[in-house]
Design a protein around this motif. Sequence first.
Motif, PDB file in Angstrom:
ATOM      1  N   UNK A  86       0.819  -1.204   0.000  1.00 19.13           N
ATOM      2  CA  UNK A  86       0.000   0.000   0.000  1.00 19.13           C
ATOM      3  C   UNK A  86       0.858   1.261   0.000  1.00 19.13           C
ATOM      4  N   UNK A  87       1.926   1.252   0.809  1.00 18.89           N
ATOM      5  CA  UNK A  87       2.787   2.439   0.863  1.00 18.89           C
ATOM      6  C   UNK A  87       3.485   2.683  -0.462  1.00 18.89           C
ATOM      7  N   UNK A  88       3.679   1.611  -1.224  1.00 20.67           N
ATOM      8  CA  UNK A  88       4.356   1.738  -2.513  1.00 20.67           C
ATOM      9  C   UNK A  88       3.390   2.162  -3.611  1.00 20.67           C
ATOM     10  N   UNK A  89       2.149   1.641  -3.585  1.00 17.37           N
ATOM     11  CA  UNK A  89       1.238   1.855  -4.717  1.00 17.37           C
ATOM     12  C   UNK A  89      -0.048   2.613  -4.352  1.00 17.37           C
ATOM     13  N   UNK A  90      -0.575   2.407  -3.143  1.00 16.19           N
ATOM     14  CA  UNK A  90      -1.840   3.055  -2.743  1.00 16.19           C
ATOM     15  C   UNK A  90      -1.717   3.624  -1.328  1.00 16.19           C
ATOM     16  N   UNK A  91      -0.817   4.570  -1.100  1.00 15.67           N
ATOM     17  CA  UNK A  91      -0.590   5.068   0.262  1.00 15.67           C
ATOM     18  C   UNK A  91      -1.824   5.699   0.900  1.00 15.67           C
ATOM     19  N   UNK A  92      -2.750   6.226   0.090  1.00 15.89           N
ATOM     20  CA  UNK A  92      -3.947   6.870   0.623  1.00 15.89           C
ATOM     21  C   UNK A  92      -4.902   5.884   1.305  1.00 15.89           C
ATOM     22  N   UNK A  93      -4.738   4.583   1.046  1.00 16.84           N
ATOM     23  CA  UNK A  93      -5.620   3.579   1.645  1.00 16.84           C
ATOM     24  C   UNK A  93      -5.246   3.235   3.089  1.00 16.84           C
ATOM     25  N   UNK A  94      -4.025   3.579   3.497  1.00 15.81           N
ATOM     26  CA  UNK A  94      -3.564   3.207   4.832  1.00 15.81           C
ATOM     27  C   UNK A  94      -4.449   3.821   5.929  1.00 15.81           C
ATOM     28  N   UNK A  95      -4.802   5.086   5.745  1.00 17.39           N
ATOM     29  CA  UNK A  95      -5.604   5.766   6.775  1.00 17.39           C
ATOM     30  C   UNK A  95      -6.988   5.157   6.936  1.00 17.39           C
ATOM     31  N   UNK A  96      -7.775   4.952   5.863  1.00 17.35           N
ATOM     32  CA  UNK A  96      -9.089   4.313   6.047  1.00 17.35           C
ATOM     33  C   UNK A  96      -9.013   2.926   6.665  1.00 17.35           C
ATOM     34  N   UNK A  97      -8.016   2.143   6.263  1.00 13.79           N
ATOM     35  CA  UNK A  97      -7.872   0.797   6.830  1.00 13.79           C
ATOM     36  C   UNK A  97      -7.566   0.878   8.321  1.00 13.79           C
ATOM     37  N   UNK A  98      -6.673   1.794   8.694  1.00 16.42           N
ATOM     38  CA  UNK A  98      -6.361   1.975  10.108  1.00 16.42           C
ATOM     39  C   UNK A  98      -7.598   2.423  10.893  1.00 16.42           C
ATOM     40  N   UNK A  99      -8.434   3.260  10.274  1.00 20.06           N
ATOM     41  CA  UNK A  99      -9.638   3.747  10.954  1.00 20.06           C
ATOM     42  C   UNK A  99     -10.639   2.613  11.212  1.00 20.06           C
ATOM     43  N   UNK A 100     -10.733   1.685  10.287  1.00 17.34           N
ATOM     44  CA  UNK A 100     -11.576   0.505  10.516  1.00 17.34           C
ATOM     45  C   UNK A 100     -11.056  -0.264  11.735  1.00 17.34           C
ATOM     46  N   UNK A 101      -9.736  -0.425  11.793  1.00 15.43           N
ATOM     47  CA  UNK A 101      -9.133  -1.076  12.951  1.00 15.43           C
ATOM     48  C   UNK A 101      -9.367  -0.291  14.230  1.00 15.43           C
ATOM     49  N   UNK A 102      -9.272   1.042  14.141  1.00 10.20           N
ATOM     50  CA  UNK A 102      -9.518   1.885  15.307  1.00 10.20           C
ATOM     51  C   UNK A 102     -10.942   1.741  15.817  1.00 10.20           C
ATOM     52  N   UNK A 103     -11.899   1.650  14.894  1.00  6.46           N
ATOM     53  CA  UNK A 103     -13.299   1.467  15.277  1.00  6.46           C
ATOM     54  C   UNK A 103     -13.489   0.117  15.975  1.00  6.46           C
ATOM     55  N   UNK A 104     -12.802  -0.918  15.476  1.00 13.36           N
ATOM     56  CA  UNK A 104     -12.902  -2.237  16.112  1.00 13.36           C
ATOM     57  C   UNK A 104     -12.311  -2.201  17.522  1.00 13.36           C
ATOM     58  N   UNK A 105     -11.189  -1.494  17.667  1.00  8.75           N
ATOM     59  CA  UNK A 105     -10.553  -1.383  18.977  1.00  8.75           C
ATOM     60  C   UNK A 105     -11.459  -0.633  19.953  1.00  8.75           C
TER      61      UNK A 105
END
Length: 313
Positions: A86-105
């Motif tokens: 993701x950091x190499x090709x789709x860096x903008x996706x890291x934040x939404x994915x992390x937010x899904x994890x944050x919501x689960x936490x």
Amino acid sequence: MAGGLVALLDDVAALVKLAAASVDDVGAAAARASVKATGVVVDDTAVTPRYVQGLKPERELPIIKRIAIGSLRNKLLIILPVIMLLSQFLPWLLTPILMVGGAYLAYEGAEKVWEIVSGHREAQEEAGAVDEDAVVSGAVRTDFILSAEIMVIALNEVDTEPFVSRLVILVIVALLITLLVYGVVGLIVKMDDVGLSLAQRESGTAQKVGRGLVRGMPKLLSVLSTVGIAAMLWVGGHILLVGIDELGWHALYDVVHHLEEAVAGVAGIGGLLAWLVNTLASALLGLVVGAVIVAVLHVLPKRKKHDEPAASH
């Protein structure tokens, strides 16, 4: 011929120096990235001990070992490849994915609060035998979110490094963090056994220390369990707070930032107060978001099921 050999040796020496410098750079970057993620590492260490509460003493270390292996698998086999791609090709996706994890936490933390408030937690503790597979599965799921946060923080710290260097650094961080967290957790949960051993020695000092550890460790584990719940709400809320700001909705983050600035100037304790403001705001956001998810997944369906017989009657 001799001159050519000397030149070759010089080239080899230069390559060795370059390799040594690269190793030093990677080591320094790995240390820097690990330090940057310290806050989440502390949270991970606080969260994990609550999973071994209620287990037989002889099963504590084997369960922690299984969780540690699951954590390492999370970091190296799932999180690392995904964030590198993701950091190499789709860096903008890291934040939404992390937010899904944050919501689960946040949901995990709020669910524990709901269990305490509703008395469901005590009912579970009285139920008897602990399902070890369920314990490990739940711990590894929670660890996945915390590990993702750690790895992304580490990645952000070394994002200017070449791809291979980034990969090596993150592997080192994954190994170091896992050893640190679960080494400390293992030490914490077995301190009562250490205390029992000391209490049986002839030395009066050793006996006093041992009895103190035996009496104190259950209280410490209880405190860590509470800290672990707060940590899930804090980290989950912080991920959401920062993520919302990075996605372009700045209002909430700006309010928190202004509150931090308002107390940052207090002599001597300004930095601490600013940290507390951010921490409390993040935990509150995590509690609110988590409570909404808990209501949707648990409370509302139960009420609906409870109301159905009366309605049909």
